[in-house]
Design an enzyme around this catalytic site. Structure first.
Site, PDB file in Angstrom:
ATOM      1  CG  ASP A   1      -1.988   0.922   1.024  1.00 16.18           C
ATOM      2  OD1 ASP A   1      -2.144   1.958   0.733  1.00 16.18           O
ATOM      3  OD2 ASP A   1      -3.277   0.273   1.272  1.00 16.18           O
TER       4      ASP A   1
ATOM      5  CE1 TYR B   1     -13.892   3.099  -7.797  1.00 17.13           C
ATOM      6  CE2 TYR B   1     -16.085   2.413  -8.431  1.00 17.13           C
ATOM      7  CZ  TYR B   1     -14.802   2.151  -7.790  1.00 17.13           C
ATOM      8  OH  TYR B   1     -14.932   1.278  -6.854  1.00 17.13           O
TER       9      TYR B   1
END
Length: 250
Positions: free
Chosen positions: A36, A155
């Protein structure tokens, strides 16, 4: 560290679906590389507290060199990456997200993380999977890839691209024993929803036939299924959406 039986690399592992996926894969016996741009220490701590095996790595999924460094390090130390879960994702927090109202900056930000990131990840791990005789990859798409939804232009485009890229990659690498699928979740109760109104959150819950939001663990269980059981599955974009896609309206 000696090489474990399976190694899983999970992006977006600091929170939400990525965190739940990392924890589930560790429960199932994989050594999990929790990747991450944020610190994954809490995820790794929870994995180890439960008796699992995991480690954290800083990874900006938008950057090819970061992928090369991370994958190269894992292969150098552990010799394998059996599973890749491309979970890291963002929504547009910069501008309106209609086709006309969307800014170029916002478009580039979402596409870089949500579409370029999974492509770079597959490009980084597939050669090693070929060398070892196979592997499995799950990309996180979205119900927004399958239908129009309010104010999600960038998105939807990114997650639609993930669905198409998953099918293409599955086509290209099935003969090398690399099985590649995508999951299209409905609305999942993760930190990505922190800034929406309670009314919008309830509307999303009501959109599902089950009439609640999904839980990250429910998506993680499907990732685990594809990795452990899905030996005759590839090229799928599998909706895990509480019946939303069957309902037919928002």
């Amino acid at each position: 560290m000696t090489s474990p039986n399976t190694v899983a690399l999970v992006t977006g592992a600091a929170q939400g679906i990525g965190r739940a996926t990392a924890i589930r894969l560790a429960q199932d016996g994989s050594h999990v590389v929790c990747a991450d741009i944020q610190d994954c220490a809490d995820t790794v701590q929870d994995i180890k507290a439960a008796g699992g095996s995991g480690e954290g790595v800083a990874l900006d999924v938008r950057v090819a060199a970061a992928w090369a460094d991370a994958v190269g390090d894992v292969l150098g130390r552990l010799g394998r990456i059996d599973y890749l879960a491309n979970v890291a994702g963002v929504v547009n927090m910069i501008s309106e997200d209609s086709v006309v109202g969307l800014t170029e900056e916002a478009w580039d930000d979402v596409i870089a993380t949500d579409l370029k990131g999974p492509w770079l990840g597959m490009r980084a791990v597939i050669p090693g999977m070929i060398d070892r005789g196979g592997g499995r990859i799950v990309n996180i798409s979205s119900l927004a890839a399958l239908r129009g939804l309010p104010n999600l232009a960038s998105y939807s485009a990114a997650k639609g691209g993930v669905a198409a890229l998953t099918r293409q990659a599955a086509f290209e690498y099935a003969e090398r024993n690399i099985l590649i699928n995508a999951i299209a979740p409905g609305t999942i109760d993760t930190p990505i929803l922190a800034d929406i109104t309670p009314e919008m959150k309830q509307a999303n819950a009501n959109a599902h036939l089950i009439r609640r939001l999904g839980r990250p663990e429910e998506i993680a269980s499907m990732v685990a299924y594809f990795f452990r059981e899905g030996s005759f599955l590839t090229g799928l974009v599998y909706a895990v959406d509480g019946g939303w896609s069957a309902k037919g309206n928002f």
